[in-house]
Design an enzyme around this catalytic site. Structure first.
Site, PDB file in Angstrom:
ATOM      1  N   LYS A 118       2.017  -0.700   2.436  1.00  0.00           N
ATOM      2  CA  LYS A 118       2.747  -1.506   3.414  1.00  0.00           C
ATOM      3  C   LYS A 118       4.031  -0.814   3.865  1.00  0.00           C
ATOM      4  CE  LYS A 118       0.961  -6.029   2.023  1.00  0.00           C
ATOM      5  NZ  LYS A 118      -0.045  -5.548   1.063  1.00  0.00           N
ATOM      6  N   GLU A 202      11.514  -8.572   1.927  1.00  0.00           N
ATOM      7  CA  GLU A 202      11.656  -8.936   3.323  1.00  0.00           C
ATOM      8  C   GLU A 202      12.050 -10.397   3.454  1.00  0.00           C
ATOM      9  OE1 GLU A 202       7.822  -7.929   4.914  1.00  0.00           O
ATOM     10  OE2 GLU A 202       7.017  -9.944   4.586  1.00  0.00           O
ATOM     11  N   HIS A 237      -3.181 -17.760  -0.313  1.00  0.00           N
ATOM     12  CA  HIS A 237      -2.952 -16.623   0.594  1.00  0.00           C
ATOM     13  C   HIS A 237      -4.256 -16.003   1.084  1.00  0.00           C
ATOM     14  CE1 HIS A 237       1.353 -16.656  -0.235  1.00  0.00           C
ATOM     15  NE2 HIS A 237       1.067 -16.730  -1.513  1.00  0.00           N
ATOM     16  N   ARG A 294     -10.726  -1.811   7.951  1.00  0.00           N
ATOM     17  CA  ARG A 294     -12.138  -2.101   7.701  1.00  0.00           C
ATOM     18  C   ARG A 294     -12.568  -3.243   8.614  1.00  0.00           C
ATOM     19  NH1 ARG A 294     -11.303  -6.932   5.305  1.00  0.00           N
ATOM     20  NH2 ARG A 294      -9.511  -7.145   3.911  1.00  0.00           N
TER      21      ARG A 294
END
Length: 499
Positions: A118, A202, A237, A294
């Site tokens: 990330k 973040e 999630h 993907r």
């Protein structure tokens, strides 16, 4: 250009079948791999050839990259399609295939590695001025330094594993007092799950929409986007219901997010089908989240609104052909929904409910698609993801797609295990979903197990009392006639529970 004549699908279940069906239409022979637990699976029976690659656990079979490459060499396989999950985003496996002279149907190993981190992904896309959530630009392990950064960003903040996904290594921190413990927990989880304890910080966006953009890139430098998918109905999630297009995007916002998604793909010279994920806040500000290198589980909704077969496009791109269309040729037609039918009990915190499919009858009719890998009498293995099927509906607009989905859920007959069908019915009839006014907090905000209880039916107490009296009198119960005993509306979920 290199024509693919034989394709091995390095996966199982519904996605293996889905890939093989397209390959067969293209005149390509298929090879299935399977574990001992999947010996009688549908994808094994469908393929032209099938090879057992090990024991029931993923680590003993579907994750054995070297064994899979050996199978390819032995059977003269031209290309590997990894599906999703397992080795689909494993750069080492993609490199292993390429070095063996086998086409890997997906992006380059370098692109997989870049977008698999990330932090590296954020650094790569930064030069394109793509909006990103405020936070650290690199991994951090020093707790005190991280705490200082968190205070500068402003609480609440989100600690995330750099190599993570599926909610692992992720912690929301509300205040400075709990920061140290939460960071240590996140690092520990990330190390355990991914072998990499790198985390970053973040700003936490409390109630975002999760909206992703499908992209396609060829080996000639052409990259297009295929519009968005709304993926905000989630548990732990992970997505449960997806739709295309989103109910909240304006044409201007759609075009801007699409432009940013194409730029993300350009940042890693992307080839094949990929997905760029964004968070969208209540003011319709969007922020780059990550790129999945993907095919996505929810790709059918994009296929429905564009008329494209994404697996076919992946294969054509892998053969070296340029895209057969430009961005201006693509248009949204109608609306599509997907419900992931999991072997889970929504009334028990969505815990897996593994067992035998005593009854399994798919819905049918116009605008209904079922991608699955099971049939009646089969067992749901304990070793893999508990998804039974992807139920997809298509209509001329959102209202029609929802109506078709509700009808399809009612018609879908599954007994022997609990599933997410009842949850899907609840969501699709909820005012927040129908109005489009929902976000990733839908379950937390609205859902309770009690919501799945069938409504109280007038006259049921009378029936119960009569039956109880008969039992007490040692009599065989006769047919009980009441005003409510007519063969009236009973949900498929209720019927399944009673069977």
């Amino acid at each position: 250009m290199r024509k693919i004549k034989k394709l091995l699908v390095a996966n199982r279940g519904e996605i293996a079948l889905r890939v093989m069906r397209t390959a067969k239409e293209m005149g390509i022979r298929t090879v299935a791999i399977y574990s001992e637990a999947d010996r009688n699976a549908l994808h094994v029976r469908f393929a032209d050839e099938a090879v057992c690659v090990g024991g029931p656990k993923s680590s003993e079979s579907y994750l054995r990259g070297e064994v899979i490459i050996d199978v390819c060499k032995e059977l003269g396989v031209d290309a590997i399609h990894p599906g999703y999950g397992f080795l689909s985003e494993n750069a080492a496996f993609a490199r292993m295939a390429t070095e063996a002279g086998i086409i890997f149907i997906g992006p380059s190993p370098a692109a997989i590695e870049l977008m698999g981190s990330k932090l590296a992904a954020k650094a790569a896309v930064a030069r394109y001025n793509i909006p990103m959530v405020p936070g650290t630009e690199e991994a951090i392990t020093d707790v005190e330094a991280a705490k200082q950064i968190a205070q500068e960003v402003g609480f609440p903040i989100l600690i995330k594993a750099s190599a993570g996904g599926g909610g692992k290594g992720m912690r929301v921190v509300e205040n400075v007092e709990s920061f140290e413990q939460q960071m240590q927990t996140a690092v520990s989880e990330a190390t355990s799950a991914f072998g990499d304890g790198s985390v970053f910080i973040e700003k936490y966006i409390g109630s975002p929409r999760h909206i992703e953009i499908q992209v396609l890139g060829d080996t000639h430098g052409n990259i297009v986007h295929l519009f968005e998918r709304e993926c905000s109905i989630q548990r732990r999630h992970q997505k449960v219901i997806e739709e295309a297009p989103s109910a909240i995007l304006t044409p201007a916002l759609r075009a801007e997010m699409g432009r940013c998604a194409v730029n993300v793909a350009k940042a890693c010279a992307y080839v094949g089908a990929g997905t760029v994920e964004f968070l969208v806040d209540e003011n319709l500000n969007f922020y780059f989240l990550e790129m999945n290198t993907r095919l996505q589980v929810e790709h059918p909704v994009t296929e429905m609104i564009t008329g494209l077969d994404l697996v076919k496009e992946q294969i054509l791109i892998a053969e070296g052909l340029p895209l057969g269309f430009a961005q201006e040729d693509l248009h949204i037609n109608g609306h599509a929904l997907e419900l992931r039918v999991y072997a889970e009990d929504p009334a028990n915190n969505f815990l897996p409910d593994i067992g035998r499919l005593e009854t399994y009858k798919r819905p049918q009719g116009p605008g209904i698609r079922v991608d699955d890998g099971f049939e009646q009498g089969m067992d749901i293995p304990i070793y893999y993801d508990p998804m039974i099927a992807k139920l997809v509906t298509f209509g001329k607009d959102r209202a029609e797609a929802i109506a078709k989905m509700l009808r399809a859920i009612e018609e879908y007959q599954i007994t022997g295990i609990e599933t997410t069908l009842s949850f899907g019915s609840y969501v699709l009839q909820h005012e927040a979903f129908v109005s489009g006014n929902f976000d990733t907090k839908f379950i937390e905000r609205y859902f309770t197990p009690e919501a799945l209880q069938p409504p109280f039916e007038e006259g049921s107490q009378e029936i119960a009392a009569v039956l109880a009296a008969m039992l007490l009198n040692d009599r065989k119960p006769a047919v009980v006639e009441t005003a409510s005993s007519a063969p009236a509306a009973t949900s498929n979920w209720r019927r399944n529970r009673l069977n």
